[in-house]
Design a protein around this motif. Sequence first.
Motif, PDB file in Angstrom:
ATOM      1  N   ASN A  27       0.793  -1.222   0.000  1.00 33.97           N
ATOM      2  CA  ASN A  27       0.000   0.000   0.000  1.00 33.97           C
ATOM      3  C   ASN A  27       0.829   1.278   0.000  1.00 33.97           C
ATOM      4  O   ASN A  27       0.270   2.375  -0.044  1.00 33.97           O
ATOM      5  N   SER A  28       2.152   1.135   0.043  1.00 34.60           N
ATOM      6  CA  SER A  28       3.002   2.323  -0.121  1.00 34.60           C
ATOM      7  C   SER A  28       3.058   2.760  -1.587  1.00 34.60           C
ATOM      8  O   SER A  28       3.546   3.848  -1.902  1.00 34.60           O
ATOM      9  N   VAL A  29       2.545   1.919  -2.480  1.00 40.39           N
ATOM     10  CA  VAL A  29       2.518   2.214  -3.913  1.00 40.39           C
ATOM     11  C   VAL A  29       1.146   2.770  -4.273  1.00 40.39           C
ATOM     12  O   VAL A  29       0.114   2.169  -3.955  1.00 40.39           O
ATOM     13  N   GLU A  30       1.124   3.914  -4.932  1.00 38.16           N
ATOM     14  CA  GLU A  30      -0.149   4.566  -5.271  1.00 38.16           C
ATOM     15  C   GLU A  30      -0.905   3.791  -6.348  1.00 38.16           C
ATOM     16  O   GLU A  30      -0.326   3.343  -7.342  1.00 38.16           O
ATOM     17  N   ARG A  31      -2.217   3.656  -6.134  1.00 39.88           N
ATOM     18  CA  ARG A  31      -3.107   3.039  -7.118  1.00 39.88           C
ATOM     19  C   ARG A  31      -4.285   3.959  -7.382  1.00 39.88           C
ATOM     20  O   ARG A  31      -4.615   4.801  -6.554  1.00 39.88           O
ATOM     21  N   SER A  32      -4.908   3.783  -8.541  1.00 30.57           N
ATOM     22  CA  SER A  32      -6.060   4.605  -8.909  1.00 30.57           C
ATOM     23  C   SER A  32      -7.030   3.768  -9.719  1.00 30.57           C
ATOM     24  O   SER A  32      -6.652   2.744 -10.304  1.00 30.57           O
ATOM     25  N   GLN A  33      -8.279   4.214  -9.775  1.00 29.65           N
ATOM     26  CA  GLN A  33      -9.261   3.489 -10.573  1.00 29.65           C
ATOM     27  C   GLN A  33      -8.901   3.511 -12.046  1.00 29.65           C
ATOM     28  O   GLN A  33      -9.057   2.508 -12.753  1.00 29.65           O
ATOM     29  N   ALA A  34      -8.391   4.646 -12.527  1.00 28.03           N
ATOM     30  CA  ALA A  34      -8.002   4.747 -13.940  1.00 28.03           C
ATOM     31  C   ALA A  34      -6.910   3.742 -14.271  1.00 28.03           C
ATOM     32  O   ALA A  34      -6.944   3.083 -15.318  1.00 28.03           O
ATOM     33  N   GLY A  35      -5.936   3.616 -13.388  1.00 28.16           N
ATOM     34  CA  GLY A  35      -4.842   2.686 -13.631  1.00 28.16           C
ATOM     35  C   GLY A  35      -5.277   1.236 -13.572  1.00 28.16           C
ATOM     36  O   GLY A  35      -4.897   0.420 -14.423  1.00 28.16           O
ATOM     37  N   ILE A  36      -6.095   0.907 -12.564  1.00 24.79           N
ATOM     38  CA  ILE A  36      -6.595  -0.463 -12.432  1.00 24.79           C
ATOM     39  C   ILE A  36      -7.412  -0.836 -13.669  1.00 24.79           C
ATOM     40  O   ILE A  36      -7.216  -1.904 -14.272  1.00 24.79           O
ATOM     41  N   ASP A  37      -8.332   0.031 -14.069  1.00 28.45           N
ATOM     42  CA  ASP A  37      -9.186  -0.253 -15.230  1.00 28.45           C
ATOM     43  C   ASP A  37      -8.370  -0.351 -16.507  1.00 28.45           C
ATOM     44  O   ASP A  37      -8.626  -1.204 -17.364  1.00 28.45           O
TER      45      ASP A  37
END
Length: 301
Positions: free
Chosen positions: A205-215
């Motif tokens: 969880n130290s790595v940033e994630r986003s809905q745009a990236g996941i999708d």
Amino acid sequence: RRALSSRIPRVAYEKGTTTTHDGAELAFKLHLPTAGVDPATAPAVLLHGFACGGENWGALPNMLASASNRACLTFDHRGIGASSHPDGPYTIESMALDVEALMGAVGWPKAHVLGISMGGMVAQRLALDRPQLVQSLTLGATTHGGREAVAPPADFFRIFSAYRHDDVQWQDAQAELFLLKMLPDDFESRPGAAKLMAKMVAGFNSVERSQAGIDGQLAALGRFNTTSSLEAGEFSQIPMLVVHGDRDSVMDVENGRSIARRASHSELAVLEGAGHFWWHFDPINTARRVAGFMERHEPHQ
């Protein structure tokens, strides 16, 4: 060849960014042995899987760098970590072009390429589209795609289907679900499992994630298929090591065996007791196996 030990490898780091063919920014990290890079070795590029950033490799990049005094590069795919998170859909082809841009940015005309899971798909595409860049190919816990592949379980992709960017408690719970899929199915019964899981969740969880990236990454996965290219021998000029854990609950081991059957020149290593993140299981011997394969296929061997 240097022997790997259980001591933490001595490696220095350099970080940077580069811009891709379509304007995305990619963040990367060089792992450089403090003893100096051996000019007889080709560098190595490591491509991680879906929803994982360059910081989620653990010790493997450092172990490979120190094993043969080679430079290694890790990075965040588009849609993850410190790289750009453009709206999708992404394609495996565009992500392979991202790797070409990274190699150009650090001045590497050719490299050993190690890709796991989604990264293994990107590595295959790079080897097909830009074979002149690939010294050797290590495909870990990945697939050739298509109807003859064994698909991952549907519940795996639902873990991050609606990413809650501002909900830390949700992120911790989902990270644990994700990581349990990455590890052998008996992980929770092993000594020290809870403490190790807490450490892994924090790192993940130290790595940033986003809905745009996941999708965007999910869209890329759905369009991948190199079955016919493998059968036609299009990889035959590139040395290939296929690595798979026999307790992989995300990408069934039959996928690795299927790649190896179709690529008749390849080596297959099925790691008994290992899960999807196969390099976390017996890491010293696993890193030694991969480093040895690269050493056998250096430019002047």
